[in-house]
Write a protein that holds these residues in place. Sequence first.
Motif, PDB file in Angstrom:
ATOM      1  N   PHE A  37      14.494 -34.912  17.076  1.00 42.23           N
ATOM      2  CA  PHE A  37      15.772 -35.026  16.174  1.00 42.23           C
ATOM      3  C   PHE A  37      15.905 -36.082  15.126  1.00 42.23           C
ATOM      4  O   PHE A  37      16.265 -35.993  14.036  1.00 42.23           O
ATOM      5  CB  PHE A  37      17.086 -34.952  16.975  1.00 42.23           C
ATOM      6  CG  PHE A  37      17.329 -33.754  17.759  1.00 42.23           C
ATOM      7  CD1 PHE A  37      17.732 -32.700  16.794  1.00 42.23           C
ATOM      8  CD2 PHE A  37      17.348 -33.423  18.952  1.00 42.23           C
ATOM      9  CE1 PHE A  37      17.843 -31.189  17.346  1.00 42.23           C
ATOM     10  CE2 PHE A  37      17.329 -32.290  19.615  1.00 42.23           C
ATOM     11  CZ  PHE A  37      17.933 -31.171  18.945  1.00 42.23           C
ATOM     12  N   ALA A  40      13.227 -35.291  12.529  1.00 43.78           N
ATOM     13  CA  ALA A  40      13.657 -34.377  11.805  1.00 43.78           C
ATOM     14  C   ALA A  40      14.656 -35.054  10.532  1.00 43.78           C
ATOM     15  O   ALA A  40      14.723 -34.658   9.462  1.00 43.78           O
ATOM     16  CB  ALA A  40      14.332 -33.235  12.294  1.00 43.78           C
ATOM     17  N   ASP A  41      15.460 -35.900  11.239  1.00 44.07           N
ATOM     18  CA  ASP A  41      16.341 -36.619  10.491  1.00 44.07           C
ATOM     19  C   ASP A  41      15.664 -37.470   9.272  1.00 44.07           C
ATOM     20  O   ASP A  41      16.104 -37.354   7.963  1.00 44.07           O
ATOM     21  CB  ASP A  41      17.303 -37.737  11.220  1.00 44.07           C
ATOM     22  CG  ASP A  41      18.461 -38.162  10.449  1.00 44.07           C
ATOM     23  OD1 ASP A  41      19.348 -37.448   9.969  1.00 44.07           O
ATOM     24  OD2 ASP A  41      18.190 -39.554  10.138  1.00 44.07           O
ATOM     25  N   TYR A  53      20.611 -35.588  11.313  1.00 43.02           N
ATOM     26  CA  TYR A  53      21.166 -35.593  12.888  1.00 43.02           C
ATOM     27  C   TYR A  53      21.386 -37.231  13.004  1.00 43.02           C
ATOM     28  O   TYR A  53      20.853 -38.157  12.509  1.00 43.02           O
ATOM     29  CB  TYR A  53      20.259 -35.195  13.708  1.00 43.02           C
ATOM     30  CG  TYR A  53      19.590 -33.906  13.771  1.00 43.02           C
ATOM     31  CD1 TYR A  53      20.499 -32.621  14.058  1.00 43.02           C
ATOM     32  CD2 TYR A  53      18.518 -33.425  12.950  1.00 43.02           C
ATOM     33  CE1 TYR A  53      20.358 -31.539  14.036  1.00 43.02           C
ATOM     34  CE2 TYR A  53      18.269 -32.084  12.919  1.00 43.02           C
ATOM     35  CZ  TYR A  53      18.752 -31.063  13.412  1.00 43.02           C
ATOM     36  OH  TYR A  53      18.681 -29.851  13.264  1.00 43.02           O
ATOM     37  N   SER A 188      14.109 -28.245  21.531  1.00 43.10           N
ATOM     38  CA  SER A 188      14.418 -29.328  20.314  1.00 43.10           C
ATOM     39  C   SER A 188      13.874 -28.725  19.008  1.00 43.10           C
ATOM     40  O   SER A 188      14.835 -28.600  17.950  1.00 43.10           O
ATOM     41  CB  SER A 188      14.333 -30.710  20.606  1.00 43.10           C
ATOM     42  OG  SER A 188      14.904 -31.188  21.743  1.00 43.10           O
ATOM     43  N   VAL A 192      16.143 -27.186  15.761  1.00 46.05           N
ATOM     44  CA  VAL A 192      15.742 -27.949  14.331  1.00 46.05           C
ATOM     45  C   VAL A 192      15.689 -26.792  13.349  1.00 46.05           C
ATOM     46  O   VAL A 192      16.135 -26.532  12.331  1.00 46.05           O
ATOM     47  CB  VAL A 192      14.839 -28.948  14.189  1.00 46.05           C
ATOM     48  CG1 VAL A 192      14.472 -29.317  12.857  1.00 46.05           C
ATOM     49  CG2 VAL A 192      15.121 -30.121  14.954  1.00 46.05           C
ATOM     50  N   ASP A 195      18.581 -24.934  12.733  1.00 42.01           N
ATOM     51  CA  ASP A 195      19.593 -25.505  11.604  1.00 42.01           C
ATOM     52  C   ASP A 195      19.159 -25.793  10.455  1.00 42.01           C
ATOM     53  O   ASP A 195      19.712 -25.372   9.196  1.00 42.01           O
ATOM     54  CB  ASP A 195      19.852 -27.026  12.259  1.00 42.01           C
ATOM     55  CG  ASP A 195      20.494 -27.125  13.446  1.00 42.01           C
ATOM     56  OD1 ASP A 195      21.223 -26.124  13.614  1.00 42.01           O
ATOM     57  OD2 ASP A 195      20.371 -27.960  13.983  1.00 42.01           O
ATOM     58  N   TYR A 196      17.544 -26.061  10.048  1.00 44.83           N
ATOM     59  CA  TYR A 196      17.151 -26.276   8.983  1.00 44.83           C
ATOM     60  C   TYR A 196      15.967 -25.766   8.413  1.00 44.83           C
ATOM     61  O   TYR A 196      15.437 -25.993   7.200  1.00 44.83           O
ATOM     62  CB  TYR A 196      16.809 -27.775   8.641  1.00 44.83           C
ATOM     63  CG  TYR A 196      18.077 -28.675   8.929  1.00 44.83           C
ATOM     64  CD1 TYR A 196      18.863 -28.715   7.840  1.00 44.83           C
ATOM     65  CD2 TYR A 196      18.399 -29.373  10.025  1.00 44.83           C
ATOM     66  CE1 TYR A 196      20.187 -29.332   7.980  1.00 44.83           C
ATOM     67  CE2 TYR A 196      19.506 -30.279   9.954  1.00 44.83           C
ATOM     68  CZ  TYR A 196      20.567 -30.210   9.067  1.00 44.83           C
ATOM     69  OH  TYR A 196      21.443 -31.073   9.304  1.00 44.83           O
ATOM     70  N   ALA A 201      10.982 -27.871  10.568  1.00 41.72           N
ATOM     71  CA  ALA A 201      10.392 -27.733  12.261  1.00 41.72           C
ATOM     72  C   ALA A 201       8.801 -27.915  12.297  1.00 41.72           C
ATOM     73  O   ALA A 201       8.687 -28.637  13.012  1.00 41.72           O
ATOM     74  CB  ALA A 201      11.061 -26.491  12.998  1.00 41.72           C
TER      75      ALA A 201
END
Length: 349
Positions: A37, A40-41, A53, A188, A192, A195-196, A201
């Motif tokens: 996460f 990813a952020d 995130y 996880s 991701v 979400d995006y 990912a």
Amino acid sequence: MDVSKNKGDIAGQKKQVVIVAMTRQMLLDFTGPADVFTNADRLLHGTGVNEGYDVKVVAPTYDRKVITSAGIDFNCRYCAMDVKTPIDTLIIAGDDHWELMAAELVPFYEWLSGINEHNTRRIGSVCAGAFALAKVGLLNGRKATTHWEMSEKLKAQYPSIEVHSNAFFIQDGPMYTSAGVSSGIDLSLALVEEDYGKEIAVRVARQMVFYLRRSGVQAQFGNLLPVYDTTNIGQKLKLWLDGRLHEPVDLSKIAEHFNMSVRNLTRVLQKHTGMPPAKFIEKLRVEKARAYLEDTDMSLERIAEYCGLGNLVTMRRIFLRQLAITPSDYRRAFRTSLKDTGDQDLYPV
């Protein structure tokens, strides 16, 4: 690129991800998801996205400490009880079944009892974290998974849960449970992607040198037969058959060895192992074949013969049924480390 998959989120607001470090044994249970996460952020920020995130790794106790068996102690900024809902994604990472610390965990379980799909969009677990979710009733009537070693225990303790022991992770509504250790990374990455989108990912997976989606099932990593107590007939049969797997199965001969009738042998084995003799012996043959595939260069044909699996076609069919992978693919994936890297002289196996 449309990276905002969650249309209900407030634009520019980060999703709060709370990871409860319940384990003191397997650090990857909570560090793996945290890395997914946070990476990813960072990648989202680099593309100009203001969402992403806000990741918090929290302790389950008021002292905010996570003392691990690896000699690394974590002083978390928060404990779980400091976190107020709503939460976007909650992940319970591991559970070492702290019977001796039950009193210290009471406030955590009271807090977890207040978590539901109305104040938390997604609720998940890594490895034995499923037991914490089960304890407060969040998995009642749902499909779930956990580490292959603990799937039978989860079934026995919480019969209302539909336990799937082979999956790397499972979604049932807002509940997401994952299997052992590294499966928390699998889960996880999937969250991701949810979400995006796949592109983000994939970039996270590449950054972590990890698969976006691993092939196969959890059974490939675990034992098809558990370690039985020495008094269990399953363990006695394993030891007696170990050097005889190349021979045809003769139930009358086995029964005679144990001073039983064939009918009584079948009944006792079913009671103590949960499976009839034919199924038990097939799993034992596959376990033996796996060892040869992992540790030797023996041909597949000879392995099939030595393990009593007939010919290569039969062994392939049995492997697909038991492990969802072919013998040749299993060898490529699980053979002893350094076998084909050219580093044998530096690191002799």
